[in-house]
Design an enzyme around this catalytic site. Structure first.
Site, PDB file in Angstrom:
ATOM      1  N   ARG A 264      45.407  99.470   7.640  1.00  0.00           N
ATOM      2  CA  ARG A 264      44.929 100.802   7.278  1.00  0.00           C
ATOM      3  C   ARG A 264      43.415 100.864   7.391  1.00  0.00           C
ATOM      4  O   ARG A 264      42.712  99.962   6.948  1.00  0.00           O
ATOM      5  CB  ARG A 264      45.368 101.138   5.853  1.00  0.00           C
ATOM      6  CG  ARG A 264      46.894 101.128   5.787  1.00  0.00           C
ATOM      7  CD  ARG A 264      47.439 101.590   4.469  1.00  0.00           C
ATOM      8  NE  ARG A 264      48.895 101.516   4.541  1.00  0.00           N
ATOM      9  CZ  ARG A 264      49.710 101.825   3.550  1.00  0.00           C
ATOM     10  NH1 ARG A 264      49.213 102.256   2.399  1.00  0.00           N
ATOM     11  NH2 ARG A 264      51.020 101.737   3.703  1.00  0.00           N
ATOM     12  N   ARG A 279      42.255  97.543  -2.291  1.00  0.00           N
ATOM     13  CA  ARG A 279      42.317  98.454  -1.140  1.00  0.00           C
ATOM     14  C   ARG A 279      41.733  97.733   0.060  1.00  0.00           C
ATOM     15  O   ARG A 279      40.524  97.555   0.146  1.00  0.00           O
ATOM     16  CB  ARG A 279      41.514  99.723  -1.455  1.00  0.00           C
ATOM     17  CG  ARG A 279      41.683 100.854  -0.456  1.00  0.00           C
ATOM     18  CD  ARG A 279      40.956 102.105  -0.927  1.00  0.00           C
ATOM     19  NE  ARG A 279      41.539 102.653  -2.142  1.00  0.00           N
ATOM     20  CZ  ARG A 279      42.568 103.486  -2.162  1.00  0.00           C
ATOM     21  NH1 ARG A 279      43.114 103.882  -1.028  1.00  0.00           N
ATOM     22  NH2 ARG A 279      43.052 103.928  -3.293  1.00  0.00           N
ATOM     23  N   GLU A 351      48.988 102.056  -8.370  1.00  0.00           N
ATOM     24  CA  GLU A 351      50.235 102.219  -7.617  1.00  0.00           C
ATOM     25  C   GLU A 351      50.666 100.911  -6.964  1.00  0.00           C
ATOM     26  O   GLU A 351      49.923 100.303  -6.208  1.00  0.00           O
ATOM     27  CB  GLU A 351      50.032 103.291  -6.536  1.00  0.00           C
ATOM     28  CG  GLU A 351      51.273 103.477  -5.666  1.00  0.00           C
ATOM     29  CD  GLU A 351      51.021 104.422  -4.485  1.00  0.00           C
ATOM     30  OE1 GLU A 351      50.304 105.422  -4.667  1.00  0.00           O
ATOM     31  OE2 GLU A 351      51.537 104.127  -3.397  1.00  0.00           O
ATOM     32  N   SER A 354      56.079 102.931  -3.863  1.00  0.00           N
ATOM     33  CA  SER A 354      56.206 104.345  -3.568  1.00  0.00           C
ATOM     34  C   SER A 354      57.497 104.516  -2.803  1.00  0.00           C
ATOM     35  O   SER A 354      57.727 103.821  -1.821  1.00  0.00           O
ATOM     36  CB  SER A 354      55.015 104.779  -2.718  1.00  0.00           C
ATOM     37  OG  SER A 354      55.120 106.147  -2.415  1.00  0.00           O
ATOM     38  N   ARG A 391      49.134  93.706  -2.807  1.00  0.00           N
ATOM     39  CA  ARG A 391      48.467  94.302  -3.964  1.00  0.00           C
ATOM     40  C   ARG A 391      49.096  93.885  -5.291  1.00  0.00           C
ATOM     41  O   ARG A 391      48.430  93.864  -6.325  1.00  0.00           O
ATOM     42  CB  ARG A 391      48.490  95.830  -3.831  1.00  0.00           C
ATOM     43  CG  ARG A 391      47.734  96.524  -4.931  1.00  0.00           C
ATOM     44  CD  ARG A 391      47.915  98.021  -4.866  1.00  0.00           C
ATOM     45  NE  ARG A 391      46.839  98.686  -4.144  1.00  0.00           N
ATOM     46  CZ  ARG A 391      46.752 100.007  -4.021  1.00  0.00           C
ATOM     47  NH1 ARG A 391      47.679 100.788  -4.561  1.00  0.00           N
ATOM     48  NH2 ARG A 391      45.753 100.556  -3.367  1.00  0.00           N
TER      49      ARG A 391
END
Length: 429
Positions: A264, A279, A351, A354, A391
């Site tokens: 990403r 991140r 988070e 998801s 993460r």
RNA sequence: GGAGGGCUGGCUGAGCGGCCGAAAGCGACGGUCUUGAAAACCGUUGAUGCGGGACACCCCCGUAUCCAAGGGUUCGAAUCCCUUGCCCUCCGCCA
């Protein structure tokens, strides 16, 4: 892509969904108009084309003067056909452009609004009270401090070699990631998912089909020289797996668990989560992906959520489950549940998973259909959900830290770490 | 990297610029026969869009599109030409 039939028959439904998303409802009216224009243009073209075909047959059998005369007419007609076809194609392209900008119709019950308008469905487990356990003056270490003392995370050398937001997992850090992802794969396997190791470079049409080239196209790495994209999740490769196929779902959903690296760009998140590995540009993930009939989709969504919660329980993490608001769904999802783990160092939720129900939106664009018992074909529903990512290490380190900076290994992960019960401090501050 | 060959419906595989959405076989489905099954025989059998038929759906009729993808030639392209992709064979190079 939304269903054109729904757009035509129930534009109010789509308009209402757009409003709940905080998106432009007038797109719906434009799309309805363009759809009518496209159909009219198509009818014109078809009429001329049929005429041309008929005339062509006469040309084939005629001869001499009659043939010359017919050829003259046919030439003139050919020009008209060309024009009509161009008109019809242009109208179709315009329609597609507008329809592509309309998001999936949010399911009933999805809260209206944006990022902050989520609804908390439940909180599970309670955040550790580290002050009570280790004394009022105890300051919890964050995952990077812990990771460095364990020699598990090296962001300095990550930056040296690859730049900001890159890292090395070293020693127990690497082992912990493998343990977590292996546990996730095992959980998926036990639940009937087919394990998959997927390509991480995909073609433009697949990337577009999964909906990642819309609003957030600048999040995606693109390899210019080869016209390929690096995936941000194996969802892309798993959704593309059955593209343009007709599936047999008569025995139930088809379920896959993909293991892949994820990439990403994190454009537009400057200054956000810059410390540690919260991140990052590259990480690993185990992702569940299900193809189901429309009828089974909501039950499957609950199932994916339950599996995520099972993994969070295995990692012994306190978390909450939120029902994401319409405006934060992304274009493909009709409903999305996130699980967020408690982060002691920041006193906030982060988070970790998801899960989205994309209903038929994604499948329609990718051409994934099923054959029903009565023999017709129709679009399937697609769903995805996270079972484990790099993460998670952040939450595991912080939540299981001990007074001396070592980290207790959750019981469920121990078999994947050769029975290791504690990750010991090897590089004191 | 170089040289050839190929890409047609679920599969195998024919296909002359017009009579080709496409022969034939296999498979699948339905039927006959049988106590039941197999075999045999008969029949049906691609997808999608649009229009119409009291048109939500199914169904019926009409029409168009789809023979790897895109472009071109032509009144007319599965068929001729170009580009790209993929597969196969051979040579070279490198894991």
């Amino acid at each position: 892509m939304i269903d054109l039939r729904v757009l035509r028959d129930a534009p109010d439904l789509v308009r209402a969904s757009q409003l709940r998303r905080g998106a432009d409802p007038s797109l719906v009216d434009s799309a309805v108009d363009l759809d009518a224009r496209r159909r009219a243009a198509l009818t014109d073209f078809e009429r001329l084309r049929a005429e041309q075909k008929g005339l062509g047959k006469e040309v084939a059998t005629a001869s001499g003067e009659a043939k010359a005369e017919l050829l003259g007419r046919a030439k003139a007609l050919a020009e008209q056909v060309r024009t009509a076809q161009a008109d019809a194609e242009a109208a179709a392209a315009e329609l597609e452009e507008v329809v592509g900008r309309i998001g999936n119709v949010a399911l009933d019950g999805v809260p209206a609004g944006g990022e902050d308008d989520f609804v908390v469905l439940r909180e599970v487990g309670s955040p550790r009270d580290l002050a009570a356990e280790y004394g009022a003056d105890f300051v919890p270490l964050d995952h990077l401090d812990l990771g460095e003392r364990l020699r598990a995370i090296d962001t300095v050398r990550g930056a040296k070699v690859s730049g900001a937001r890159f890292y090395y997992l070293t020693g127990v850090g690497a082992r912990l990631e493998l343990a977590l992802l292996n546990a996730a794969m095992d959980a998926a396997l036990a639940a009937g998912f087919t394990p998959m190791i997927t390509p991480t470079l995909v073609k433009p049409e697949v990337m577009r089909g999964t909906g990642f080239l819309g609003e957030h196209a600048d999040e995606v790495y693109r390899l210019e020289a080869d016209d390929l994209y690096l995936v941000g999740t194996s969802e892309v490769a798993l959704a593309g797996y059955h593209a343009d196929e007709i599936l047999d779902l008569s025995t139930g959903p088809q379920r896959y668990a993909g293991w892949s690296a994820c990439y990403r760009r994190e454009a537009g998140s400057y200054g956000k989560d810059t410390r540690g590995i919260i991140r990052v540009h590259q990480f690993h993930k185990v992702e569940m992906f299900s193809y189901t009939s429309v009828e089974d989709a909501e039950a499957e969504h609950e199932r994916l959520l339950a599996l995520e919660e099972q993994m969070l329980a295995l990692a012994e993490l306190p978390y909450r489950v939120i029902d994401t608001a319409a405006g934060d769904l992304g274009s493909s999802a009709a409903r999305k549940f996130d699980c967020e783990a408690w982060l002691p160092s920041q006193q906030r939720y982060l988070e970790l998973t998801s899960t989205s129900n994309c209903t038929t939106y994604q499948a329609r664009r990718l051409g994934v259909r099923e054959r029903t018992a009565s023999g017709e074909t129709r679009a399937v529903a697609t769903l995805n959900g996270t079972l484990g990512t790099t993460r998670w290490i952040v939450a595991i380190l912080e939540n299981h830290q001990q007074a001396d900076g070592s980290v207790r290994v959750p019981v469920g992960l121990r078999p994947y770490l050769g029975g290791l019960e504690v990750l010991p401090v090897v590089a004191p501050a």
